[in-house]
Design a protein around this motif. Structure first.
Motif: not given
Ligand code: FAD
Ligand code: SF4
Lengths: 196, 527
Positions: B68, B90, B92-93, B96, B104-105, B277
């Protein structure tokens, strides 16, 4: 170490221009990869002297005594690219100005020629400049461009894109200077049947 | 063929669909669960659709492809505000979401962590609260999530093989009397669920090319699409949520791939945009009826932002390690995750191996640094082992996501400003973690130790938290907004407290539970 064929190609791409040099460390991993003992880095916007000063500055900011100038030249190349003036403007970019002025300042502090003074003196001049826009422009670029190229990977022992196929049969667990962890804590290979 | 090619599509004025915003851990899981129940769902995702074949074994290039990068701003005393003022997180956009990047933890929260206030008592400066649900409420959903994601060391799935970085951690842990294994990972240790076994590439943070690592990109989303009840719209950036005179949400306004404004009607809206967001969207949806933003009667939207206490310890040795080979998170020590105030702080932390490639190591080792100590570390890159510390940080009202009216994105929408100050408890815990990590590596002969500051936040939590009472938070124990019955929060924003563990398994478990609840409410005609 990085795969020789790959790096040789990358190395060749960097040759044939203005900032010429010679590989200093005959036994280093980069010298082994290089098709010849000399190299060059073409510059489009900076002069070759500016390139040499920026290279010397970068060697002070990120000092790796055994690292070839050919790798530091990636920083010069990157700054050169960023210095390109906007197409419709017949003048140097803001970064270009910053580098021009910074280099002039270094030369003045060195009594005329920054390249003519020794390393200790160069560092003495640079240290108080830490944090200035000139210094940060070089540091901020170098912290990426110096370490994000196949020659640096070869030097520092990072295999980069070679890992794409996976290390499962290529040494992901080849460390032998410590005892192997027992199972089940240490896990199982994909085809291995769990024993505990 | 893209997974969206033959999917079922829904009309913009079809007001019977559930709209899910975001396709990551929370949104992707919720959407699939609803689709499996036969509920029609439209997933709006701001990012583009990539396939595993697109992923790059190159840290910076991959970052440019997936992260993102829309503007954000920072304030507060946390070090990131200085080092990476426009990159507080840090994440992702991309279709997924951050499950493309994640390591993956997959650890369960500990029972006492659902009752942080009761267990720790009031802590000065912290806005602690118990979750409105208990470990036992969530346990059956943890079971479902672990099976779904194929978490190792659960459901008779064998542990992943340990790499070199793990070997160093394991031996050090043993010397300190810790227990250590290759972790509970949502990564295939053998082929499973139509996906390959991990090939130990070491590019887990750049997207898993083999699909061994669970990501909603190639599990939940295609499974949902296959039911004929899910439409995924990539490159659809939601700008605001609309409501009617009764205060129920009715539609979502978004910008499509061409930058055109679109309006999708909805029966129910679930927001899962990750913790920066999600509150930004609620705040940007302010109206005459909800002048402070949607679901914000309590004033808690955006507050209590948590990013976990983090830090890393890297150590160098006389002999090679090649830590970058194999899974990025290859070993876990949980001994310090307990609550034991004797250590000088409440809550606990995990120790997990971590590796960065040379480019990221240079960027994150000590941002802004230069000179021989910095270069000395990189000179020993081959002989380096590393771990990440991840622990509970305390919710504080003033740690907060707000709208920054001075900075707008390409659609003219105010961006999120992230304000964070470390709590003294976070600092004590980090120091403890640095000490234990150092001792662990010293016990196996470490030469130099590097205490590395937090990276841009990978875990973002708490900005729309669950609470029993409406005045304490934004949503109830099912993620349903206290103020708006057909608006749900479906991502890590719901977390009442951060707990020590990586959050994703809990986000997924909550999403499965929420989907069941929404299905029930729909049947009852409540929403
Ligand atoms: C490098 C890295 C390593 C990680 N390792 C781990 C791990 O080992 N174990 C673990 O438990 N967690 C880990 N995490 C954290 C984990 O990835 C997140 O906790 C999890 O993916 C969050 O889920 P979420 O649904 O909140 O958001 P996300 O998975 O971030 O999904 C949010 C989505 O919403 C979209 N979005 C945002 N705003 C808008 C909008 N206005 N309109 C449309 N779409 C929008 C974004 O583009 C994104 O695709 C890691 C993260 C990173 C960056
Ligand atoms: S190490 Fe395993 S999980 Fe990580 S990217 Fe490679 S195959 Fe995927």
């Amino acid at each position: 170490m990085s795969s020789p064929t790959m790096s040789r190609r990358v190395f060749l791409k960097a040759s044939g221009g203005v900032l010429a040099g010679t590989l200093a460390f005959a036994s280093g991993s980069i010298a082994l990869l290089a098709p010849s003992r000399s190299w060059a880095m073409p510059l489009d916007n900076l002069t070759s002297r500016q390139g040499e000063v920026l290279l010397a500055v970068t060697r002070q900011i990120f000092p790796h005594p055994d690292l070839e100038d050919a790798v530091y030249a990636h920083v010069v190349k990157s700054l050169d690219r960023k210095t390109r003036a906007a197409d419709n403007l017949d003048q140097v970019s803001a970064l270009g100005h910053l580098l021009d002025e910074g280099i002039a300042e270094l030369d003045a502090a060195a009594g005329g020629d920054f390249l003519a003074i020794d390393d200790a003196r160069r560092l003495e001049i640079l240290t108080p400049m830490g944090g200035t826009p000139f210094f940060e422009a070089i540091r901020g670029d170098a912290v990426v461009s110096l370490y994000d190229n196949p020659l640096a990977f070869a030097h520092f022992g990072y295999q980069g894109a070679e890992g794409d196929g996976g290390y499962l049969t290529k040494g992901f667990n080849d460390l032998t200077w410590l005892p192997d962890p027992p199972q089940p804590q240490g896990g199982y290979l994909p085809f291995e049947e769990p024993t505990a | 063929m893209a997974m969206t090619d033959n999917q079922k599509t829904f009309a913009h004025d079809d007001d019977s669909v559930v709209v899910v915003i975001g396709s990551g851990a929370g949104g992707g899981t919720l959407a699939n669960e609803l689709a499996q129940q036969g509920v029609d769902v439209v997933v709006l995702e701001a990012g583009a659709l990539h396939t595993t074949g697109d992923f790059l074994a190159d840290e910076w290039a991959s970052f440019a492809q997936l992260a993102w990068l829309d503007p954000r701003t920072t304030s507060g005393s946390f070090r990131l505000a200085k080092d990476f003022p426009n990159l507080p997180a840090w994440i992702v956009k991309s279709v997924g979401g951050t499950t493309v990047h994640w390591a993956g933890a997959s650890l369960r929260l500990q029972p006492h962590e659902f009752a942080a206030l009761s267990t720790y008592g009031e802590v000065e400066g912290a806005n602690l609260l118990d979750w409105p649900l208990s470990y036992d409420d969530l346990a059956p959903y943890y079971d479902l999530a672990e099976r779904r994601m194929g978490v190792t060391r659960t459901n008779d799935i064998k542990g992943l093989p340990g790499n070199n970085n793990f070997k160093v951690m394991y031996n050090g842990a043993k010397n300190l009397g810790y227990s250590c294994n290759t972790g509970h990972m949502a990564i295939n240790s053998a082929p499973r669920d139509g996906r390959a076994a991990c090939q130990q590439r070491g590019f887990c943070f750049q997207g898993c090319k083999t699909g061994a690592k669970w990501s909603t990109l190639y599990t939940e989303l295609p499974a949902g699409i296959a039911t004929g009840h899910l439409e995924l719209r990539p490159e659809s950036h939601v700008a605001r949520i609309e409501h009617d005179g009764s205060g129920k949400v009715t539609a979502v306004v978004y910008f499509d791939a061409a930058g055109e404004e679109q309006r999708q009607k909805a029966r129910l809206v679930a927001v899962a945009g990750n913790s920066l967001e999600t509150p930004r969207l609620l705040l940007n949806s302010a109206s005459t009826m909800f002048p402070e933003g949607l679901a914000n009667g309590s004033g808690q939207v955006g507050r209590n932002y948590m990013r976990h206490m983090t830090g890393s310890v890297y150590a160098t040795f006389d002999e090679p390690v090649h830590m970058y080979r194999g899974t990025t998170m290859a070993g876990i020590v949980s001994d310090e995750a307990r609550h034991d105030p004797e250590r000088g702080f409440v809550g606990g932390y995990e120790m997990e191996t971590l590796s960065l490639g040379l480019p990221f190591m240079a960027a994150f080792l000590d941002p802004g640094a230069w000179g021989p100590r910095f270069t000395g570390a990189l000179d020993q890159y081959e002989n380096m082992a590393g771990m990440w510390l991840v622990g509970e940080d305390l919710p504080q009202e003033s740690n907060r996501v707000t709208l920054n009216p001075e900075v707008t994105d390409r659609y003219g929408l105010p961006v999120a400003n992230v304000h964070y100050d470390d709590h003294p408890n976070d600092i004590s815990m980090r120091e403890h973690g640095y000490r234990q990590g150092t001792e662990l590596y010293r016990s196996v002969g470490a030469r130099d130790i590097y205490e590395v500051p937090p990276y841009p936040s990978t875990h973002n939590l708490g900005t729309c938290r669950m609470s029993e009472r409406p005045e304490d938070g934004v949503c109830n124990g099912y993620g349903q907004a206290h103020e708006i019955p057909n608006l749900f929060i479906s991502d890590g924003s719901q977390f009442t407290t951060s707990a020590a563990e990586n959050p994703t398994l809990t986000i997924v478990s909550l999403a499965i539970r929420q989907a069941e609840h929404i299905g029930r409410l729909m049947q009852q005609g409540v929403v």
